[in-house]
Design an enzyme around this catalytic site. Structure first.
Site, PDB file in Angstrom:
ATOM      1  N   ARG A  14     -18.527  23.694  -1.299  1.00 13.15           N
ATOM      2  CA  ARG A  14     -17.319  24.149  -1.709  1.00 13.15           C
ATOM      3  C   ARG A  14     -16.099  23.327  -1.271  1.00 13.15           C
ATOM      4  O   ARG A  14     -14.716  23.409  -1.519  1.00 13.15           O
ATOM      5  CB  ARG A  14     -17.052  25.641  -0.716  1.00 13.15           C
ATOM      6  CG  ARG A  14     -17.742  26.768  -1.617  1.00 13.15           C
ATOM      7  CD  ARG A  14     -17.678  28.076  -0.956  1.00 13.15           C
ATOM      8  NE  ARG A  14     -18.660  27.932   0.421  1.00 13.15           N
ATOM      9  CZ  ARG A  14     -18.315  29.266   1.060  1.00 13.15           C
ATOM     10  NH1 ARG A  14     -17.521  29.774   1.212  1.00 13.15           N
ATOM     11  NH2 ARG A  14     -19.486  29.174   2.146  1.00 13.15           N
ATOM     12  N   ASN A 389       4.725 -17.866   3.882  1.00 14.62           N
ATOM     13  CA  ASN A 389       3.735 -18.189   4.794  1.00 14.62           C
ATOM     14  C   ASN A 389       2.375 -18.410   4.039  1.00 14.62           C
ATOM     15  O   ASN A 389       1.241 -18.718   4.486  1.00 14.62           O
ATOM     16  CB  ASN A 389       3.305 -17.071   5.971  1.00 14.62           C
ATOM     17  CG  ASN A 389       2.979 -15.857   5.334  1.00 14.62           C
ATOM     18  OD1 ASN A 389       3.891 -15.497   4.370  1.00 14.62           O
ATOM     19  ND2 ASN A 389       2.416 -14.895   6.049  1.00 14.62           N
ATOM     20  N   TYR A 390       2.372 -17.910   2.575  1.00 16.74           N
ATOM     21  CA  TYR A 390       1.210 -18.030   1.825  1.00 16.74           C
ATOM     22  C   TYR A 390       1.342 -19.266   0.704  1.00 16.74           C
ATOM     23  O   TYR A 390       2.337 -19.169  -0.070  1.00 16.74           O
ATOM     24  CB  TYR A 390       1.002 -16.622   1.195  1.00 16.74           C
ATOM     25  CG  TYR A 390      -0.185 -16.765   0.484  1.00 16.74           C
ATOM     26  CD1 TYR A 390      -1.510 -17.005   0.910  1.00 16.74           C
ATOM     27  CD2 TYR A 390      -0.102 -15.936  -0.978  1.00 16.74           C
ATOM     28  CE1 TYR A 390      -2.529 -16.765   0.135  1.00 16.74           C
ATOM     29  CE2 TYR A 390      -1.496 -15.685  -1.569  1.00 16.74           C
ATOM     30  CZ  TYR A 390      -2.578 -16.307  -1.072  1.00 16.74           C
ATOM     31  OH  TYR A 390      -3.716 -16.094  -1.865  1.00 16.74           O
ATOM     32  N   SER A 408      21.911 -16.790   7.332  1.00 17.51           N
ATOM     33  CA  SER A 408      21.537 -15.707   6.172  1.00 17.51           C
ATOM     34  C   SER A 408      20.709 -16.608   5.096  1.00 17.51           C
ATOM     35  O   SER A 408      21.165 -17.628   4.568  1.00 17.51           O
ATOM     36  CB  SER A 408      22.964 -14.910   5.664  1.00 17.51           C
ATOM     37  OG  SER A 408      23.305 -14.219   6.748  1.00 17.51           O
TER      38      SER A 408
END
Length: 465
Positions: A14, A389-390, A408
């Protein structure tokens, strides 16, 4: 000497799921894990789980989860290849408990709300009176469909009558069998081979074993909701509501403010210190701990994280991370993948941190992403700063020294190291290491050409007047 056996062999059709019923989750644990946790205070010498449907998955899941409790006896798994009733399930224990001298507590793997003190009372009553068997009973407001339990004034069992066989007078009795038993194992082992399938369902019923044993006592549970079983998703949701009510009531009694309890969920594994305030629409999951004086929410999710004292988390998600005291998180911040902040940090609007470590009083105020980054004390990350970072193959680290500041829309292309007391000009893309005490500018020089405008094409009519 006590052994426990948990019946966890059924599929639970069920539930409409390929997952075994006992592995469905509720409040940070599976149903069967809730049952296992309810017997820890009894200190059993043996723990047996009767498995059947997808038994490999049940065994693997429980073995992984129980590795966190090395002080408990190892789980023993007993396979029930055909599910032919509760009596048949317990019959499978005979070779495993051969020679065992003690009591056997039998529970169902889909009854997750039993309190430890209820089971202690059942066991104490059983042992004090030297019963052959003791069964847990409950007074239901509406017992329709349940077999009725009849007992003497001394709580000795007289008979169990199925609902369809009850007379109108017998149906006025609201005491039902909860399906939780404590047996003197030596007596039960002699009776189990005598069980038959002489019933409508053609199954072996454990309740039939009680008819061959004396003395047998019935013990009422104080709160009938404890014995509610789970057969479908609606009952699972109802049980979760009951569990949450228990957890939240207990925390409020311990000095935790829940501003709107009905909109808050808290896993049983969460730890809270006094004077924590939990705002509406906030959810605390897993192994989370929150220090005194912290305010969490509204609209926040904290999962498997440690939050220090006097921390504020507003409309944010924090997973697998550590937030030191006095820090402010959010609104709309996301900290994940082993973030660790120092004290009194500010992680502001629409900031994402992943696998990043920040020193004390470091600010990442808005619209920034730091991944695989280590930043020192009193660093200020300007709006729109990101660490790239990749490189398409693997991740690289970024290191930022104490008291450095990024303007900024700066991009720090990893791997890169920024020294101490460095200022990075707004809009810079930093690809090389920057030594201490420097201003780094890495952007194209602005060029202004007075009086310059696009010339219309030769076939285009001027629209100027």
């Amino acid at each position: 000497m006590v052994a426990i056996a948990i019946l966890a062999a059924g599929r639970g059709t069920r539930m409409k799921s390929d997952l075994p019923k006992v592995l469905h989750g509720m409040g940070g644990r599976s149903l069967v894990e809730w049952v296992l946790s309810s017997v820890e205070d009894i200190h059993p010498v043996r723990r047996l789980v009767v498995v059947g449907y997808r038994h490999e998955l049940v065994m693997e899941t429980l073995s992984d989860s129980q590795s966190e409790n090395p002080n408990l006896p190892a789980l023993e798994f007993v396979e029930q290849r055909e599910q032919l009733g509760t009596g048949h399930a317990v019959q499978q224990l005979l070779p495993h408990l051969k020679g065992f001298e003690g009591d056997l507590l039998i529970l169902n793997g889909d009854v997750p709300l039993l309190r430890p003190q209820t089971l202690k009372l059942l066991l104490q009553t059983h042992q004090k009176n030297r019963n052959a068997a003791t069964i847990l009973t409950a007074q239901l407001p509406d017992p329709k469909g349940y077999g009725r339990v009849f007992r003497t004034d001394q709580n000795l069992l007289q008979q169990i009558v199925e609902d369809r066989d009850c007379t109108p007078t017998q149906k006025q009795n609201h005491r039902i069998n909860a399906g939780v038993y404590c047996f003197r194992w030596a007596d039960l082992a002699r009776v189990l081979p005598q069980l038959t399938t002489n019933n409508d369902q053609k199954e072996y019923y454990l309740t039939d074993a009680v008819n061959y044993m004396k003395p047998v006592m019935a013990v009422d549970v104080e709160d009938y909701q404890e014995i509610l079983g789970i057969n479908d998703r609606k009952q699972l949701a109802d049980a979760y509501t009951i569990l949450q009510s228990r957890i939240k009531d207990e925390w409020m009694r311990k000095g935790i403010t829940l501003v709107d309890p009905s909109s808050i969920t808290i896993d049983d594994t969460v730890e809270l210190e006094p004077d924590v305030v939990i705002e509406p629409q906030t959810h605390l999951r897993g192994k989370t701990a929150i220090g005194a004086g912290s305010r969490i929410g509204p609209g926040s999710l904290i999962e498997n994280s440690q939050i220090g004292r006097n921390v504020t988390v507003l409309y944010s998600v924090v997973t697998d991370s550590f937030i030191a005291e006095g820090s402010r998180i959010g609104p709309y911040a996301h900290l994940r993948g082993h973030v660790k902040t120092g004290s009194h940090c500010r992680i502001g609007n629409f900031v994402e941190l992943k696998n990043t470590k920040l020193g004390d009083r470091t600010n990442v105020a808005h619209l920034s992403y730091l991944g695989d980054t280590t930043a020192g004390n009193q660093v200020n990350i300007g709006a729109g700063t990101i660490t790239a970072n990749y490189d398409g193959v693997k991740k690289h680290p970024t290191h930022i020294g104490d008291r450095s500041k990024t303007g900024s829309n700066s991009v720090l292309v990893a791997p890169v190291t920024i020294g101490q007391d460095v200022n990075i000009a707004a809009g810079s893309t930093i690809t090389e290491d920057v030594p201490n005490d420097c201003l780094a500018i890495a952007r194209a020089r602005q060029v202004i050409k007075p009086g310059w405008r696009l010339k219309p094409k030769s076939d285009q009519k001027s629209t100027d007047n």
